[in-house]
Design a protein around this motif. Structure first.
Motif, short mmCIF file in Angstrom:
data_model
loop_
_atom_site.label_atom_id
_atom_site.label_comp_id
_atom_site.label_asym_id
_atom_site.label_seq_id
_atom_site.Cartn_x
_atom_site.Cartn_y
_atom_site.Cartn_z
N TRP A 184 -46.20 12.99 18.53
CA TRP A 184 -45.66 12.08 17.19
C TRP A 184 -44.40 11.44 16.35
CZ3 TRP A 184 -48.35 17.16 14.66
CH2 TRP A 184 -49.56 18.03 15.26
N VAL A 185 -43.99 12.90 16.78
CA VAL A 185 -42.70 11.74 15.91
C VAL A 185 -42.01 10.56 17.27
CG1 VAL A 185 -39.56 12.26 17.03
CG2 VAL A 185 -41.34 14.33 16.24
N PRO B 267 -41.57 8.12 14.22
CA PRO B 267 -40.25 9.20 13.52
C PRO B 267 -39.62 8.86 12.15
CG PRO B 267 -40.12 5.97 14.80
CD PRO B 267 -41.40 6.71 14.73
N ARG B 268 -40.58 7.77 11.85
CA ARG B 268 -40.23 8.20 10.08
C ARG B 268 -40.72 9.81 9.70
NH1 ARG B 268 -44.52 4.24 6.72
NH2 ARG B 268 -46.62 4.73 8.00
N LEU C 146 -35.63 5.93 11.95
CA LEU C 146 -35.28 6.09 13.32
C LEU C 146 -35.58 4.92 14.30
CD1 LEU C 146 -35.22 9.49 13.08
CD2 LEU C 146 -32.88 8.01 13.25
N LEU C 147 -34.44 4.47 15.33
CA LEU C 147 -35.34 3.87 16.50
C LEU C 147 -36.09 4.78 17.98
CD1 LEU C 147 -36.47 1.33 18.32
CD2 LEU C 147 -33.61 1.10 18.33
N ILE C 148 -36.28 4.96 18.48
CA ILE C 148 -36.77 5.92 19.57
C ILE C 148 -36.18 5.15 20.27
CG2 ILE C 148 -38.22 7.06 21.17
CD1 ILE C 148 -38.19 7.73 17.80
N VAL C 149 -34.88 6.30 21.36
CA VAL C 149 -33.92 5.57 22.63
C VAL C 149 -34.86 5.78 23.54
CG1 VAL C 149 -31.92 4.68 23.83
CG2 VAL C 149 -31.93 5.09 21.07
N LEU D 23 -34.91 11.25 21.82
CA LEU D 23 -33.25 10.97 21.42
C LEU D 23 -33.02 9.36 20.65
CD1 LEU D 23 -30.39 10.30 21.62
CD2 LEU D 23 -30.55 9.01 23.92
N ALA D 24 -32.58 9.01 19.61
CA ALA D 24 -32.83 8.38 18.38
C ALA D 24 -32.46 7.69 17.76
CB ALA D 24 -34.09 8.38 17.61
N ILE D 25 -31.72 6.72 16.80
CA ILE D 25 -30.53 5.91 16.33
C ILE D 25 -31.33 5.19 15.28
CG2 ILE D 25 -28.80 5.22 18.26
CD1 ILE D 25 -30.05 2.74 17.99
N ASP D 26 -30.21 5.60 13.94
CA ASP D 26 -30.77 5.86 13.28
C ASP D 26 -30.05 4.26 12.51
OD1 ASP D 26 -28.03 5.55 12.06
OD2 ASP D 26 -28.30 7.69 10.94
#
Length: 77
Positions: free
Chosen positions: A33-34, A38-39, A45-48, A65-68
């Motif tokens: 689900w994440v 991811p929201r 968030l961008l899932i890496v 692992l994600a970045i904002d």
């Protein structure tokens, strides 16, 4: 903890359950689900990557692992 607020402003706690009680699994359900949306974590968030285990000198693994938007990393393991 989550709360529900009805149309009259009455606040009540939402019952909580463990994933297993609902027939759900962390890796198969929550993690997916994440990754798909991811929201649900409360920010854009961008899932890496997911299931990352490419660290040196450790067997640790990141589930997701994600970045904002500012480029800061956020991880879950």
């Amino acid at each position: 903890m989550l709360f529900r607020i009805d149309g009259e402003g009455i606040v009540e706690p939402v019952p909580t359950n463990k994933l297993a009680e609902l027939g759900l699994r962390e890796r198969d359900d929550l993690q997916e689900w994440v990754i798909e949306e991811p929201r649900i974590l409360g920010e854009e968030l961008l899932i890496v990557t997911s299931e990352y285990a490419g660290f040196e000198n450790t067997l640790d693994r990141l589930d997701v692992l994600a970045i904002d938007r500012a480029g800061r990393s956020s991880s879950s393991n």
